[in-house]
Design a protein around this motif. Sequence first.
Motif, PDB file in Angstrom:
ATOM      1  N   PHE A   1      -2.282  14.099  -7.056  1.00 23.95           N
ATOM      2  CA  PHE A   1      -3.317  14.254  -6.036  1.00 23.95           C
ATOM      3  C   PHE A   1      -3.911  12.918  -5.601  1.00 23.95           C
ATOM      4  O   PHE A   1      -4.384  12.783  -4.474  1.00 23.95           O
ATOM      5  CB  PHE A   1      -4.431  15.181  -6.533  1.00 23.95           C
ATOM      6  N   LYS A   2      -3.886  11.919  -6.471  1.00 27.71           N
ATOM      7  CA  LYS A   2      -4.377  10.595  -6.059  1.00 27.71           C
ATOM      8  C   LYS A   2      -3.620  10.106  -4.821  1.00 27.71           C
ATOM      9  O   LYS A   2      -4.213   9.627  -3.856  1.00 27.71           O
ATOM     10  CB  LYS A   2      -4.170   9.577  -7.173  1.00 27.71           C
ATOM     11  N   ALA A   3      -2.301  10.201  -4.890  1.00 29.63           N
ATOM     12  CA  ALA A   3      -1.474   9.689  -3.794  1.00 29.63           C
ATOM     13  C   ALA A   3      -1.660  10.503  -2.522  1.00 29.63           C
ATOM     14  O   ALA A   3      -1.751   9.947  -1.422  1.00 29.63           O
ATOM     15  CB  ALA A   3      -0.006   9.678  -4.209  1.00 29.63           C
ATOM     16  N   SER A   4      -1.722  11.819  -2.643  1.00 28.43           N
ATOM     17  CA  SER A   4      -1.862  12.644  -1.441  1.00 28.43           C
ATOM     18  C   SER A   4      -3.236  12.468  -0.805  1.00 28.43           C
ATOM     19  O   SER A   4      -3.360  12.448   0.428  1.00 28.43           O
ATOM     20  CB  SER A   4      -1.591  14.116  -1.758  1.00 28.43           C
ATOM     21  N   ILE A   5      -4.288  12.317  -1.616  1.00 28.85           N
ATOM     22  CA  ILE A   5      -5.608  12.043  -1.045  1.00 28.85           C
ATOM     23  C   ILE A   5      -5.591  10.719  -0.288  1.00 28.85           C
ATOM     24  O   ILE A   5      -6.104  10.620   0.836  1.00 28.85           O
ATOM     25  CB  ILE A   5      -6.687  12.019  -2.145  1.00 28.85           C
ATOM     26  N   ALA A   6      -5.002   9.690  -0.879  1.00 25.23           N
ATOM     27  CA  ALA A   6      -4.955   8.384  -0.226  1.00 25.23           C
ATOM     28  C   ALA A   6      -4.210   8.455   1.102  1.00 25.23           C
ATOM     29  O   ALA A   6      -4.660   7.894   2.114  1.00 25.23           O
ATOM     30  CB  ALA A   6      -4.307   7.358  -1.145  1.00 25.23           C
ATOM     31  N   LEU A   7      -3.098   9.133   1.120  1.00 30.60           N
ATOM     32  CA  LEU A   7      -2.331   9.254   2.364  1.00 30.60           C
ATOM     33  C   LEU A   7      -3.135   9.978   3.433  1.00 30.60           C
ATOM     34  O   LEU A   7      -3.098   9.605   4.617  1.00 30.60           O
ATOM     35  CB  LEU A   7      -1.011   9.978   2.089  1.00 30.60           C
ATOM     36  N   GLU A   8      -3.867  11.014   3.031  1.00 32.23           N
ATOM     37  CA  GLU A   8      -4.704  11.736   3.993  1.00 32.23           C
ATOM     38  C   GLU A   8      -5.854  10.856   4.478  1.00 32.23           C
ATOM     39  O   GLU A   8      -6.157  10.813   5.677  1.00 32.23           O
ATOM     40  CB  GLU A   8      -5.245  13.013   3.352  1.00 32.23           C
TER      41      GLU A   8
ATOM     42  N   VAL B   1      -2.903   0.716  -4.294  1.00 31.13           N
ATOM     43  CA  VAL B   1      -3.052  -0.644  -3.773  1.00 31.13           C
ATOM     44  C   VAL B   1      -2.100  -0.874  -2.597  1.00 31.13           C
ATOM     45  O   VAL B   1      -2.482  -1.448  -1.567  1.00 31.13           O
ATOM     46  CB  VAL B   1      -2.823  -1.686  -4.884  1.00 31.13           C
ATOM     47  N   TYR B   2      -0.867  -0.416  -2.735  1.00 29.12           N
ATOM     48  CA  TYR B   2       0.116  -0.599  -1.660  1.00 29.12           C
ATOM     49  C   TYR B   2      -0.365   0.060  -0.367  1.00 29.12           C
ATOM     50  O   TYR B   2      -0.336  -0.552   0.708  1.00 29.12           O
ATOM     51  CB  TYR B   2       1.467  -0.004  -2.076  1.00 29.12           C
TER      52      TYR B   2
ATOM     53  N   LYS C   1      -1.460  -1.786   3.043  1.00 27.23           N
ATOM     54  CA  LYS C   1      -0.653  -1.497   4.235  1.00 27.23           C
ATOM     55  C   LYS C   1      -1.544  -1.214   5.439  1.00 27.23           C
ATOM     56  O   LYS C   1      -1.217  -1.592   6.577  1.00 27.23           O
ATOM     57  CB  LYS C   1       0.253  -0.292   3.963  1.00 27.23           C
ATOM     58  N   THR C   2      -2.680  -0.579   5.181  1.00 31.56           N
ATOM     59  CA  THR C   2      -3.565  -0.165   6.270  1.00 31.56           C
ATOM     60  C   THR C   2      -4.804  -1.039   6.414  1.00 31.56           C
ATOM     61  O   THR C   2      -5.509  -0.959   7.425  1.00 31.56           O
ATOM     62  CB  THR C   2      -4.031   1.278   6.047  1.00 31.56           C
ATOM     63  N   GLY C   3      -5.096  -1.850   5.411  1.00 32.45           N
ATOM     64  CA  GLY C   3      -6.309  -2.656   5.448  1.00 32.45           C
ATOM     65  C   GLY C   3      -7.575  -1.850   5.235  1.00 32.45           C
ATOM     66  O   GLY C   3      -8.666  -2.257   5.663  1.00 32.45           O
TER      67      GLY C   3
ATOM     68  N   GLU D   1       9.410   2.542   6.645  1.00 33.87           N
ATOM     69  CA  GLU D   1       9.157   1.411   7.534  1.00 33.87           C
ATOM     70  C   GLU D   1       9.521   0.083   6.887  1.00 33.87           C
ATOM     71  O   GLU D   1      10.069  -0.817   7.534  1.00 33.87           O
ATOM     72  CB  GLU D   1       7.684   1.395   7.950  1.00 33.87           C
ATOM     73  N   THR D   2       9.224  -0.046   5.586  1.00 33.03           N
ATOM     74  CA  THR D   2       9.472  -1.312   4.896  1.00 33.03           C
ATOM     75  C   THR D   2      10.658  -1.261   3.946  1.00 33.03           C
ATOM     76  O   THR D   2      11.131  -2.304   3.498  1.00 33.03           O
ATOM     77  CB  THR D   2       8.228  -1.710   4.075  1.00 33.03           C
ATOM     78  N   GLY D   3      11.106  -0.050   3.607  1.00 35.35           N
ATOM     79  CA  GLY D   3      12.166   0.108   2.631  1.00 35.35           C
ATOM     80  C   GLY D   3      11.705  -0.050   1.199  1.00 35.35           C
ATOM     81  O   GLY D   3      12.527  -0.090   0.272  1.00 35.35           O
ATOM     82  N   ILE D   4      10.392  -0.138   1.006  1.00 38.35           N
ATOM     83  CA  ILE D   4       9.823  -0.341  -0.328  1.00 38.35           C
ATOM     84  C   ILE D   4       9.547   0.996  -0.997  1.00 38.35           C
ATOM     85  O   ILE D   4       9.015   1.915  -0.373  1.00 38.35           O
ATOM     86  CB  ILE D   4       8.520  -1.162  -0.243  1.00 38.35           C
ATOM     87  N   SER D   5       9.919   1.116  -2.271  1.00 32.45           N
ATOM     88  CA  SER D   5       9.534   2.272  -3.074  1.00 32.45           C
ATOM     89  C   SER D   5       8.553   1.804  -4.141  1.00 32.45           C
ATOM     90  O   SER D   5       8.661   0.678  -4.646  1.00 32.45           O
ATOM     91  CB  SER D   5      10.751   2.940  -3.714  1.00 32.45           C
TER      92      SER D   5
END
Length: 208
Positions: free
Chosen positions: A13-20, A72-73, A77-79, A59-63
């Motif tokens: 859920f950390k990752a999905s919250i951040a993406l949202e 952090v990534y 990425k978004t500032g 977009e960057t090819g980074i995993s």
Amino acid sequence: MITLHTWTTPNGFKASIALEELGLPYKVNPINIGADDQFKPEFLKISPNNKIPAIVDDETGISVFETGAILVYLAEKTGKLLPASGEARYKVLEWLNWQMGGLGPMLGQLGHFTVFAPEQVPYAQNRYKTEAIRLLKVLKTQLSKHPYVAGEDYSIADIAIYPWINTLRTFYKQEALLEATPHINAWFAKVGERPAVQKGMTIGKEAR
């Protein structure tokens, strides 16, 4: 487009919250940890520690695997949600690492020995409950001084901590540990009102 490899856990859920929160376009690839999907070779290529979540940025090819690195990534990425420099940046990173190295692992062990363990182990339960109480006291003290975990602004540190407090309250059935923590409860309610948090906390559930 970012592919989020995840499941319905506090770390997921950390990752999905951040993406949202960051408004990044993403698609979800469920990794059913109950069916050992995390051990499949295709997932291990991007997450060699066989843990969810992991992301792949087309977009960057980074995993990226490990939630601290993912947050952090995405922030860089978004500032957003992580100051670019100075003391404020390191305050966010301090509390992010506090969650990664302390709160998450200790609450996870408390949950394991109270919910999942096939037999009761009082020593382990007492050990992790005591440490959970200590960590919650640290968080309570910080939130008694600031509106958000790392200071005056909402950040990836709040995103990292929120799902673990939610799991402590609900799935682990340890809400009693929060009865004397009004500052944590007020922060939890405030963060939980954010639309992106509400949406992020549902991601992956449709696959269960």
